[in-house]
Structure formats: structure tokens, C-alpha cells
Motif scaffolding. Structure first.
Motif, mmCIF file in Angstrom:
data_model
loop_
_atom_site.group_PDB
_atom_site.id
_atom_site.type_symbol
_atom_site.label_atom_id
_atom_site.label_comp_id
_atom_site.label_asym_id
_atom_site.label_seq_id
_atom_site.Cartn_x
_atom_site.Cartn_y
_atom_site.Cartn_z
ATOM 1 N N GLU A 1 14.198 17.990 17.677
ATOM 2 C CA GLU A 1 13.441 18.689 17.338
ATOM 3 C C GLU A 1 12.008 18.186 18.523
ATOM 4 O OE1 GLU A 1 12.636 21.524 13.963
ATOM 5 O OE2 GLU A 1 13.161 19.187 12.999
ATOM 6 N N ASP A 2 11.186 18.482 18.682
ATOM 7 C CA ASP A 2 9.841 17.654 19.769
ATOM 8 C C ASP A 2 9.181 18.626 19.672
ATOM 9 O OD1 ASP A 2 10.432 20.877 20.773
ATOM 10 O OD2 ASP A 2 10.972 19.410 23.271
ATOM 11 N N GLY A 3 8.883 20.027 18.070
ATOM 12 C CA GLY A 3 7.213 20.575 18.043
ATOM 13 C C GLY A 3 7.271 21.801 18.220
ATOM 14 N N LYS A 4 7.999 22.583 19.506
ATOM 15 C CA LYS A 4 8.321 22.907 20.186
ATOM 16 C C LYS A 4 9.803 23.895 19.075
ATOM 17 C CE LYS A 4 7.211 21.092 24.680
ATOM 18 N NZ LYS A 4 7.617 21.084 26.081
ATOM 19 N N ARG A 5 8.987 25.352 19.609
ATOM 20 C CA ARG A 5 9.373 26.449 18.859
ATOM 21 C C ARG A 5 10.550 27.325 19.852
ATOM 22 N NH1 ARG A 5 5.869 31.461 17.238
ATOM 23 N NH2 ARG A 5 4.197 30.479 15.423
ATOM 24 N N GLN B 1 14.467 22.597 21.985
ATOM 25 C CA GLN B 1 15.272 23.799 21.299
ATOM 26 C C GLN B 1 14.725 24.766 22.119
ATOM 27 O OE1 GLN B 1 16.392 24.227 17.847
ATOM 28 N NE2 GLN B 1 16.629 22.534 17.888
ATOM 29 N N ARG B 2 15.284 24.543 23.598
ATOM 30 C CA ARG B 2 15.602 25.380 24.345
ATOM 31 C C ARG B 2 16.792 25.845 24.985
ATOM 32 N NH1 ARG B 2 15.290 29.302 27.313
ATOM 33 N NH2 ARG B 2 13.932 30.139 29.031
ATOM 34 N N GLY C 1 13.499 20.983 26.876
ATOM 35 C CA GLY C 1 12.618 21.185 25.564
ATOM 36 C C GLY C 1 13.515 20.843 24.344
#
Length: 345
Positions: free
Chosen positions: A88-92, A302-303, A300
Motif C-alpha cells: 500500500e502507498d496510501g492511495k485507493r 494498488q493500481r 501506484g
């Protein structure tokens, strides 16, 4: 001289330090925490993994590939030799879809087939932006040089083929040829969908590839100007080494698999790694896929972009896909714990 295994561990350590510096977390999970894991067809995932794992060079991946080539029970193979890691990098999380377009074309031009797919000219090489899309299509720089691969009958489909980067062209006699990404003109991509929103023609939630196509066809003059709003132009190369029944080549130079291949950001997810997908929204997906491709818009931890398949129906499905969820990377056991930034309690 540092050995390859020691060098690999050093790279892992450096990556872990960099991840902490960027507030990227790696959390090791249990397989029981993956929604729908037991119900998936793991054999399909193993088949997709086998297409690209021989190209993985690290010792731990090479060992797992050698074992996978013995065709073990797929579910047990992944469970025994991998650990799920939530990066996770803090982005949805965001899941979109991509596909391989299929166009009608000819190896010679006529009144119907008037829109060429070009090979990259030598002067377009290098880091300096070359001619814009408008200058290439409205000018004479490409004419009379024999750079045409094939001519197609629809400039709008050609535009979206350039966005996808690869596709198939069906010739008048039924033969199919495949083209792949062969370079670009060096200009940054501008979204024509975002431009329609900026002009107030559509709201953001209304825009899709099909909506853009329909608007351009209803407004041919303004539509051409809209396409020229994007100065980026993609050149192609003919790919005869991949049979027509197989998927297009991904970033690993191997065929991608519909429903089992995703494009990822390799800064976070290793190419070739299995990735558990939990896509929410319409048509939830719980499936093990393989990270075998990349994309300029895929940025990202989560992309992911899911490869849907070839043709119009795949294109419509891909165009509707824009959903939240979660993706969890399966890493070899030692690698998973070496990169963990949170304890697995």
C-alpha cells in the motif's frame, strides 16, 4: 565480488528501505484473508504464470518456475511456496480494463482503406519530441516513404488502437495480422475524454471510450480537432511471431491471457508475480492473475489494468470497468518476509 544471491538480497534490502522512505507498507497476510481464494481456478493462473516465469532471473523465482513446470497441484503450489503481501502507498485501489482492438484493413490503400498504421521513422528517435499528431496526419512528412504497415478503414478506431498499443487487423481475405507498439513521437498524452469534460459536453462519470467514439462520429470536423488535442502519436511494428489465436505481447514480450493478465506499476509489483485480485463494484472479481504487463497510466501500488480479451465486446467490457477493491501480491516466502514493513501477528 558479490554473488548473485547476495546481490539480490542487497537489492531487496535497498527496495525495502526505499519503500519505508516513501511510506509504502508491505503487510504479509494469510491465504485465509483472501476473499474467494478457495473458489478460484488456480490451474488457469498457473498456466498463465508458466508463460512468463522462465524469463524471471532471480534465484528464488527461477526455483519456483522450475517446480511449476512439473505441473503440481496449482492451489497447493501457490499456498506452499508463496505468501500474500498487501502493498500500500496510501492511495485507493483502482481497477480498469484494457483489450486488444480488432480493425478491418488492407495491405494496400483504396477509397475505403485510407488510414495508415506507420512504422516509426528514424528521425522520431531520441528524447526530443518530434512532430505532433496533427502535423503527422495533416502534413506530408510520412508520405511516399514506404513506412505504412497496413491501411485501416476507421480513423477513430485507429486512434483507440494507438491508445491500446497493440491489436489485430483483419484483411479482406480473412487473414489476420497483429501489430504491436513500435515507438512514439515523444509528446505527452492528453486525454480527449478529459477535454470533453472540460468543454462541458459531458460530465466525468458519463465519459467512456464508446461515448467518445460516438461523439467524434457525430461531429466529424470537431471530432477530428478533438483527436488532434492529443499530440501523442504511436507507431507500430508488425508481429508475425505470435499466432492469431494467442493474446498480444505484453511488457514481458510474451502473450497475455484474457482474464488472467494484469498491467501493473513495476515500481511496486514485480513483473511475472502472481497477484490476487479483489475487484468490487459491478461484476466483482476474485481471481489470481499474473502481472505481465505495464501501462503509462498504471501508477501506484494498488493500481491494475485487467486484460479482457480481443474485439469489440472485450472493448465494451473494458471501457465500463473502473472499480475499487484490493490487490495482494504473492511473493516467494523469503522475499515476502524480507520486504515486510509490518509484522504478521
Amino acid at each position: 565480488m558479490i554473488g548473485r544471491a547476495a546481490a539480490g538480497f542487497l537489492l531487496l534490502l535497498m527496495a525495502a528501505i526505499a519503500a519505508r522512505a516513501e511510506d509504502v507498507t508491505h503487510t504479509v497476510l494469510d491465504f485465509d484473508e483472501l476473499k474467494g481464494w478457495e473458489a478460484d481456478d488456480h490451474e488457469q493462473a498457473l498456466d498463465a504464470f508458466l508463460l512468463t516465469c522462465p524469463d524471471l532471473d532471480d534465484p528464488d523465482w527461477r526455483a519456483l518456475c522450475a517446480l511449476a513446470q512439473q505441473k503440481p497441484d496449482a492451489k497447493e503450489f501457490f499456498r506452499l511456496f508463496f505468501r500474500p503481501v498487501l502493498i500500500e502507498d496510501g492511495k485507493r485501489a483502482l481497477f480498469t480494463g484494457y483489450f486488444e482492438p480488432e480493425l478491418s484493413g488492407s495491405l494496400s490503400s483504396d477509397d475505403r482503406y485510407r488510414y495508415p498504421l506507420y512504422r516509426k521513422p528514424p528521425e522520431a528517435a531520441g528524447d526530443i519530441p518530434w512532430l505532433s499528431r496533427r502535423e503527422i496526419e495533416a502534413g506530408v512528412a510520412m508520405q511516399g516513404r514506404g513506412l505504412e504497415i497496413v491501411w485501416v478503414d476507421d480513423p477513430v478506431e485507429k486512434f483507440f488502437l494507438q491508445i491500446q498499443g497493440s491489436g489485430r487487423v483483419t484483411l479482406p481475405d480473412g487473414r489476420k495480422i497483429r501489430v504491436g507498439y513500435g515507438g512514439a513521437n515523444g509528446h505527452e498524452y492528453r486525454s480527449v475524454g478529459a477535454e470533453l469534460v472540460r468543454r462541458g459536453i459531458y460530465q466525468a462519470h458519463q465519459v467512456s471510450a464508446q461515448v467518445i467514439k460516438n461523439w467524434v462520429r457525430r461531429n466529424p470536423i470537431a471530432g477530428q480537432e478533438l483527436l488532434w488535442h492529443n499530440p501523442s502519436y504511436v507507431f507500430f511494428r508488425r508481429i508475425d511471431s505470435v499466432p492469431a489465436h494467442m493474446g498480444p505481447l505484453g511488457a514481458m514480450n510474451r502473450s497475455v491471457t484474457a482474464g488472467r493478465t494484469i498491467a501493473v506499476d513495476p515500481a511496486y509489483v514485480p513483473l511475472g508475480a502472481p497477484v490476487w485480485i479483489e475487484k468490487e463494484g459491478a461484476g466483482p472479481i476474485r481471481r489470481l492473475m499474473i502481472a505481465q504487463d505495464t501501462g503509462s497510466a498504471i501508477k501506484g501500488a494498488q493500481r491494475a489494468d485487467i486484460f479482457i480479451g480481443t474485439g469489440d465486446e472485450a472493448g465494451r467490457t473494458a471501457g465500463r470497468l473502473r472499480d475499487p477493491g484490493r490487490m495482494v501480491v504473492l511473493l516467494p516466502i523469503q522475499r515476502a518476509y524480507a520486504t515486510a514493513t509490518e509484522p504478521n501477528l
